[in-house]
Scaffold this motif. Structure first.
Motif, PDB file in Angstrom:
ATOM      1  N   VAL A  26      46.177 -16.047  55.176  1.00 29.99           N
ATOM      2  CA  VAL A  26      45.135 -15.221  54.573  1.00 29.99           C
ATOM      3  C   VAL A  26      44.863 -15.752  53.180  1.00 29.99           C
ATOM      4  CG1 VAL A  26      44.546 -12.925  53.756  1.00 29.99           C
ATOM      5  CG2 VAL A  26      45.827 -13.196  55.876  1.00 29.99           C
TER       6      VAL A  26
ATOM      7  N   ASP B 279      42.884 -18.422  58.399  1.00 30.43           N
ATOM      8  CA  ASP B 279      42.362 -17.517  59.411  1.00 30.43           C
ATOM      9  C   ASP B 279      41.492 -16.416  58.828  1.00 30.43           C
ATOM     10  OD1 ASP B 279      44.092 -18.251  62.008  1.00 30.43           O
ATOM     11  OD2 ASP B 279      45.272 -18.491  60.188  1.00 30.43           O
ATOM     12  N   VAL B 280      41.881 -15.926  57.669  1.00 27.25           N
ATOM     13  CA  VAL B 280      41.124 -14.815  57.098  1.00 27.25           C
ATOM     14  C   VAL B 280      40.840 -15.111  55.635  1.00 27.25           C
ATOM     15  CG1 VAL B 280      41.137 -12.351  56.607  1.00 27.25           C
ATOM     16  CG2 VAL B 280      42.306 -13.205  58.626  1.00 27.25           C
TER      17      VAL B 280
ATOM     18  N   ASP C 185      43.010  -4.627  54.297  1.00 27.81           N
ATOM     19  CA  ASP C 185      42.162  -4.884  55.446  1.00 27.81           C
ATOM     20  C   ASP C 185      42.319  -6.316  55.927  1.00 27.81           C
ATOM     21  OD1 ASP C 185      40.606  -3.421  57.098  1.00 27.81           O
ATOM     22  OD2 ASP C 185      38.746  -4.323  56.341  1.00 27.81           O
ATOM     23  N   GLY C 186      42.362  -7.226  54.962  1.00 30.41           N
ATOM     24  CA  GLY C 186      42.528  -8.647  55.297  1.00 30.41           C
ATOM     25  C   GLY C 186      43.835  -8.898  56.016  1.00 30.41           C
TER      26      GLY C 186
ATOM     27  N   GLU D 212      43.667  -7.521  59.466  1.00 24.96           N
ATOM     28  CA  GLU D 212      42.864  -8.447  60.274  1.00 24.96           C
ATOM     29  C   GLU D 212      43.713  -9.637  60.700  1.00 24.96           C
ATOM     30  OE1 GLU D 212      39.760  -8.850  62.338  1.00 24.96           O
ATOM     31  OE2 GLU D 212      39.551  -7.403  60.688  1.00 24.96           O
TER      32      GLU D 212
ATOM     33  N   ALA E 105      45.958  -8.740  63.474  1.00 20.42           N
ATOM     34  CA  ALA E 105      45.265  -8.742  64.769  1.00 20.42           C
ATOM     35  C   ALA E 105      45.158 -10.165  65.307  1.00 20.42           C
ATOM     36  CB  ALA E 105      43.891  -8.111  64.608  1.00 20.42           C
ATOM     37  N   ILE E 106      44.837 -11.084  64.431  1.00 23.11           N
ATOM     38  CA  ILE E 106      44.749 -12.488  64.863  1.00 23.11           C
ATOM     39  C   ILE E 106      46.112 -12.989  65.324  1.00 23.11           C
ATOM     40  CG2 ILE E 106      44.222 -14.826  64.095  1.00 23.11           C
ATOM     41  CD1 ILE E 106      42.268 -13.615  62.123  1.00 23.11           C
TER      42      ILE E 106
ATOM     43  N   LYS F 115      37.454 -15.252  64.629  1.00 23.55           N
ATOM     44  CA  LYS F 115      37.614 -15.058  63.195  1.00 23.55           C
ATOM     45  C   LYS F 115      37.854 -16.336  62.419  1.00 23.55           C
ATOM     46  CE  LYS F 115      38.050 -10.617  64.157  1.00 23.55           C
ATOM     47  NZ  LYS F 115      36.965  -9.684  64.085  1.00 23.55           N
TER      48      LYS F 115
ATOM     49  N   GLU G 159      33.433 -12.693  56.903  1.00 23.82           N
ATOM     50  CA  GLU G 159      33.070 -11.415  57.473  1.00 23.82           C
ATOM     51  C   GLU G 159      34.152 -10.358  57.277  1.00 23.82           C
ATOM     52  OE1 GLU G 159      34.167 -13.199  61.723  1.00 23.82           O
ATOM     53  OE2 GLU G 159      33.406 -11.185  61.685  1.00 23.82           O
ATOM     54  N   GLN G 160      35.371 -10.794  56.910  1.00 29.55           N
ATOM     55  CA  GLN G 160      36.437  -9.823  56.743  1.00 29.55           C
ATOM     56  C   GLN G 160      36.348  -9.064  55.431  1.00 29.55           C
ATOM     57  OE1 GLN G 160      37.154 -13.022  57.752  1.00 29.55           O
ATOM     58  NE2 GLN G 160      37.095 -12.245  59.854  1.00 29.55           N
TER      59      GLN G 160
END
Lengths: 289, 650, 178
Positions: free
Chosen positions: C81, C110-111, C125-126, C129, C132-133, C151, C173-174
């Motif tokens: 991240v 990834d994020v 949130d990141g 996210e 989830a990935i 993502k 978008e994250q």
């Protein structure tokens, strides 16, 4: 019902049950620990089942190692911890149980020392110091039980009618200090701590990754269950009182953990070899009759 | 048949020793020594087997009463040799002690002897002797074979002052014979002859390489051991003056009047076993070549002292003096372990740990219950095997890496895999639950429960023992990942004897519980059977723990199978990662490309590659060896004074 | 196992010459106010135990090697991240002579969580996210080589320094700054 009890008395059934239930119990204790700690700090905290999520996740990770002996030591650590549990529930010689438990910790230390990582090395050195600090008190505890019940066998403790805490309150206090060390609570969390990133990263556990870290975690669950099982044994005659005792010890450890900062290894050994050791000895002299 | 085995056991080593001193050819000498080692093992086993067949398991060898002077004369010869050494090296203390010994020996000679028959029992092989004999013959034989390989390369690097190899083997082999004689003797005249003879051999072997340090340490060993000799002869003199005879049987039978002689013999044993306050000679003796350290100063000679204590104490059941003996032992147990924690010199660690274990045996003997006795027996036997093995490994490592410092022993697995694995077996056998040493310590602690104040010594001592072994094992097996470990080049004599001892450690370790149950348990019962009021209950309890070992084996085997099936088989080299060094570690490819790079290297300022260093905790600045030693020595002298006081007051 | 993985993201935090703004904000996520631990997030020191690597700061030539080493020491499945605008594009330092300009020049990201610093909610949130990935990757790892279907959002190839935050905001978008 009677059949059931008979069935439960079979040592094989008992050990299998203990082997399955102990990590579950340990995990729940760990989850409670994290939850209550969070609440004490005004946070919401993770779910109760968080430790189980953690270990399941760790199982699925890539198995990174430094070399093969490291894995062997992890296995030995877990296996000896399991043997300790089995021997305890089948009512074997308590002193032997203790020595086997000590070797289990030693196996973890040797695993940490077998790799060429400074952090792991420092953590291992501190872990041996921890073992050095609490081992005498545990042996004295067992000897206290022997003096009271006239037998080293674990089953003898359960057969006696009087709870241990009546005759050995001082040893119990010393034992609580030992528990604080074994569970890595402040001020004794020198060898591996969640809060000591800058100092030793993860100490003894540093170089275990993925499934192997999972093994050490499971061993830690066993250790937790073992420790609280022993606390229960202090007041085995009455389940309710035993449970109360356990809760008190648990909350006490958490408060101490949150109220104290980590202190040095030297301080730990000096403290353990003075205050709890003299408490234990005083209790023994009184038991001598 | 038995007589011939006995002759072989005593005579062959001496003969082979003399021959190897005379023979100039190195090859012939090697063959001689090998044959002698084999003969010692074979005849030792023969004597053990033969004596077990005899009535009640006790075999006696008697000579006509009129030949009794032989032993005394031999003893006198040895004492005179020691006197000669004292005068020649101008070491007046040795001379004084030797003169005292001469006077005492003359005194013993002049005392009237009461004969109960025409024959005098010289050798008496009972179960305790058998255990000692097995240890001496088997471990001694293996060490002798090792010395064949070791001394060859040792001789190449030895200083000019070193004595010849022939002389070395003479004393080495002769020692084996003397030791075997010592543990079989019943007659105290013969016993003290063998006792002095082993002292002399030790002196010669410590001084083997010549030079100032060796001379000083050899002289110190001789000094303290001849002080022990004075105690021994004084004890024998008192015994003979009180009972009119000189044999262990007499000493034990008339125990109401022989306490003081027995305590004097115990003091002699303290010097031989290097208990505090006499520990300094054993530490000094580490300058000797390794096989000597292994054989004399770990496996056999120092065991003569504890053997003597074990021989004596059961006769004095229920005596306060024996409790004090136990204190002397327990003090040494803690002191040795504590000092071993502060040392980084491998041989010194081994020496201190030997002292510590000998202290534990004496403590067990002093506690004087069947359980403690059995614990003492098992420590003697298991310790001899493991410690002999470890000394040999350290010697071998020192020859290769040129250092005996534990801090220099990291990465040994890559440099000398065979020796490291063998040493690992030896060290782990000191800690691992089903192995003998840990089990004996367990029994010792269980036995201590009957004598309150010893407990604190036992408990702290055992924690400290774990501490220094774990540190050393950790350093020794600390290594990076190597896909191919090169085979170790090691002389076959060394390989065979190391392998044999390691196998012995494993086999005895695996069957400890059974050995305990079928050998030590009946022995202890046999020794203590005449005391009706003894507390047996504790003994039954510990004996019933075969289940324990079964659980352990079951668990370990299961664990190893899982380990092999899931981890060893599926081990994949792409899962190897270098240790965490805050990301500053070098990469795996650099490890291969950069000359001399190690897996724990990191890049410092400017991209320079540097090693990371880490070392063990040695309590520097917290515990000073000198201060602790002086405190312990004073405490030990105090105990000895109290001991003698208690005996005199009785 | 997938579920467990999503619920237990352990985070290691790497500072690649950040100005410490993001670091302080990130540590604030562990405070009672935001309490990242309720999602099972443990802030762990060792990459060998971590699942998610949170990188702050624009990466420079010197610590790119460190970053790569640490990334290699994380056992898979793993997620990176990029916390803040600097690790996304270089941020205000993008033009510096020593700055590589973005974590994705060194390791796959990834994020992205833009912001200078991002708000704690955005950070949380990141990370979620990322979790989830992580679970997604976990499902794929055993047999198939990790295919990062979801993502993966590359930032604009060479963003102009002034527009950097805007560019990242548009593509990342994250970035759900609440």
């Amino acid at each position: 019902m009677e059949n059931m009890m008979k069935w439960l008395n079979d040592p094989v059934v008992r050990s299998v049950l203990a082997l399955i239930l102990a990590p579950v119990l340990g995990g729940i204790i760990m989850g409670l620990d994290r939850k209550i700690t969070a609440r004490m700090q005004g946070r919401m905290g993770p779910p109760l089942m968080q430790p189980f999520y953690d270990i399941i996740k760790l199982m699925g990770k890539e198995p990174f190692v430094l070399h093969r002996p490291q894995i062997l030591y992890t296995m030995l650590h877990l296996v000896f911890m399991m043997i300790t549990v089995v021997m305890l529930v089948t009512g074997q010689d308590l002193l032997m149980v203790l020595l086997i438990h000590a070797f289990s910790s030693i196996a973890l230390v040797l695993g940490g020392m077998s790799v060429r990582s400074p952090y792991s090395w420092i953590g291992s050195q501190r872990k041996i110091m921890q073992i050095l600090a609490y081992e005498p008190i545990l042996i004295l505890l067992i000897l206290g039980i022997r003096l009271r019940d006239g037998s080293f066998l674990g089953s003898a403790v359960l057969e006696s009618q009087e709870p241990l805490i009546y005759s050995m309150p001082l040893l119990f206090l010393a034992f609580v200090c030992v528990l604080a060390i074994e569970f890595g609570k402040s001020p004794f969390d020198v060898s591996s701590s969640h809060h000591a990133h800058q100092e030793i990263v993860r100490g003894v556990y540093q170089e275990y990754a993925g499934p192997f870290y999972c093994l050490t975690e499971i061993a830690h669950f066993y250790e937790l269950a073992l420790g609280f099982g022993l606390v229960m044994a202090f007041w085995h005659t009455n389940i309710l009182c035993g449970f109360l005792l356990e809760t008190v010890v648990f909350l006490f450890l958490l408060v101490v953990d949150n109220a104290f900062s980590r202190l040095t290894t030297g301080w730990m050994v000096r403290y353990m070899w003075t205050v709890p050791l003299s408490l234990a000895l005083a209790n023994l002299i009184w038991l001598w009759r | 048949m038995m007589e011939w085995s006995l002759c072989a056991l005593l005579g062959v080593p001496l003969l082979a020793g003399i021959l190897s001193w005379i023979v100039p050819s190195a090859r012939v000498r090697s063959v001689l020594v090998g044959v002698a080692a084999f003969a010692v093992v074979a005849s030792g086993l023969a004597v053990v087997y033969g004596s077990m067949q005899a009535a009640e398991g006790i075999w006696e060898f008697a000579i006509p009463a009129k030949c009794e002077w032989i032993a005394s004369v031999l003893e006198a010869v040895i004492i005179l040799v020691i006197l000669g050494i004292g005068i020649r090296t101008k070491n007046w203390w040795i001379t004084v002690f030797a003169v005292l010994q001469v006077l005492l020996a003359a005194g013993i000679w002049c005392l009237p002897t009461e004969h109960h028959g025409d024959f005098v029992t010289v050798f008496r092989v009972d179960s305790l002797s058998r255990i000692m004999l097995l240890v001496t013959a088997i471990v001694g034989g293996a060490i002798t074979v090792f010395s064949l390989g070791y001394m060859k390369s040792h001789a190449k690097h030895a200083p000019d002052t070193a004595a010849s190899l022939g002389q070395f083997y003479f004393f080495f082999l002769a020692f084996l014979g003397f030791m075997a004689g010592l543990v079989m003797s019943d007659n105290l005249a013969a016993f003290s002859f063998f006792w002095e003879a082993t002292t002399l051999c030790s002196y010669a072997l410590i001084g083997q390489d010549g030079g100032e340090a060796r001379r000083v340490n050899a002289a110190r060993a001789l000094l303290l051991n001849s002080l022990g000799g004075v105690f021994l002869l004084a004890g024998v003199y008192l015994l003979k003056s009180r009972t009119g005879g000189e044999s262990f049987q007499l000493l034990l039978e008339k125990h109401s009047i022989t306490l003081l002689p027995a305590i004097l013999l115990c003091l002699a044993a303290f010097t031989k076993s290097a208990l505090f306050p006499f520990q300094s000679w054993l530490l000094g003796a580490m300058v000797a070549p390794t096989p000597v350290s292994a054989m004399l100063h770990a496996a056999t000679m120092v065991k003569a002292g504890v053997y003597l204590v074990m021989r004596l104490t059961p006769g004095f059941y229920d005596e306060r003096a024996m409790t004090i003996v136990a204190f002397a032992g327990a003090l040494t147990f803690v002191g040795g372990a504590l000092l071993a924690c502060t040392q980084s010199n491998a041989k010194k660690v081994l020496a201190y740990s030997t002292i510590s274990n000998l202290g534990l045996v004496v403590a067990c003997a002093g506690i004087n219950t069947p359980l403690a006795y059995a614990a003492g027996l098992s420590i003697i036997s298991f310790h001899a095997i493991s410690k002999g093995l470890l000394f040999l490994c350290v010697g071998r490592i020192e020859q290769v890496i040129g250092s005996r410092d534990i801090e220099d022993m990291d990465g040994m697995y890559y440099r000398m895999p065979y020796t490291t694995c063998v040493a690992w077996v030896g060290m782990v056998s000191m800690l691992l639950p089903p192995f003998g040493m840990l089990l004996s310590k367990w029994l010792a602690i269980e036995a201590t429960i009957l004598s309150p104040f010893l407990l604190i010594f036992m408990v702290t001592g055992s924690a400290l023992t774990v501490f220094f072994w774990a540190k050393w094992i950790g350093k020794m097996q600390n290594t990076g990942y190597h896909r191919d470990v090169p085979g170790e080049v090691i002389p076959s004599a060394m390989r065979v004897s190391l392998g044999f001892l390691a196998l012995l450690v494993l086999v005895t370790g695996a069957s400890t519980m059974f050995i305990f149950k079928y050998v030590f348990d009946p022995m202890a019962r046999a020794v203590y059977h005449r005391y009706a009021d003894i507390n047996w209950c504790i003994f039954n309890e510990a004996g019933a723990s075969t289940v324990t070992s079964l659980i352990i084996y079951g668990g370990v085997v299961l664990g190893l199978i899982i380990y092999y099936w899931f981890f060893w088989r599926k081990f994949d080299e792409k899962n190897i990662r270098l240790p965490y060094l805050c990301g500053e570690n070098i990469t795996s490819s650099e490890l291969k490309s950069v000359q001399g790079a190690r897996s724990y290297d990191f890049r410092s300022v400017g991209g320079k590659i540097e090693h990371s260093h880490f070392s063990n905790i040695y309590f520097h600045g917290i515990i000073s060896e000198g201060k602790v030693t002086s405190v312990l020595v004073w405490a030990a002298w105090l105990i000895i004074v109290v001991l003698i006081g208690v005996c005199l007051a009785k | 196992m997938t579920k467990a993985t999503a619920k237990s993201p352990w985070v290691v935090h790497v500072n690649c010459n950040s100005c410490n703004g993001c670091d302080i904000e990130f540590l604030a996520c562990l405070t009672p106010m935001y309490d990242a631990e309720r999602f099972g997030v443990v802030h762990i020191g060792s990459p060998k135990h971590a699942d998610i690597m949170v990188v702050t700061g624009s990466v420079n030539h010197r610590n790119a090697r460190v970053l790569r080493n640490l990334y290699e020491q994380m056992p898979g499945p793993k997620v990176v991240v990029a916390m803040g605008i600097c690790p996304a594009t270089g941020g205000i330092f993008a033009d510096c002579y020593n700055v590589l300009g973005g974590v994705d020049k060194v390791i796959p990201v990834d994020v992205y969580v833009p912001g200078c610093p991002p708000r704690p909610e955005a950070m949380l949130d990141g990370i979620l996210e990322g979790a989830a990935i992580l679970a997604q990757k976990q499902q794929n790892t055993p047999t198939v080589k990790p295919v990062m279907k979801l993502k993966i959002v590359k930032p604009a190839p060479a963003p102009a320094p002034a527009e950097a935050p805007a560019a990242a905001g548009a593509t990342g978008e994250q970035a759900v700054a609440k």
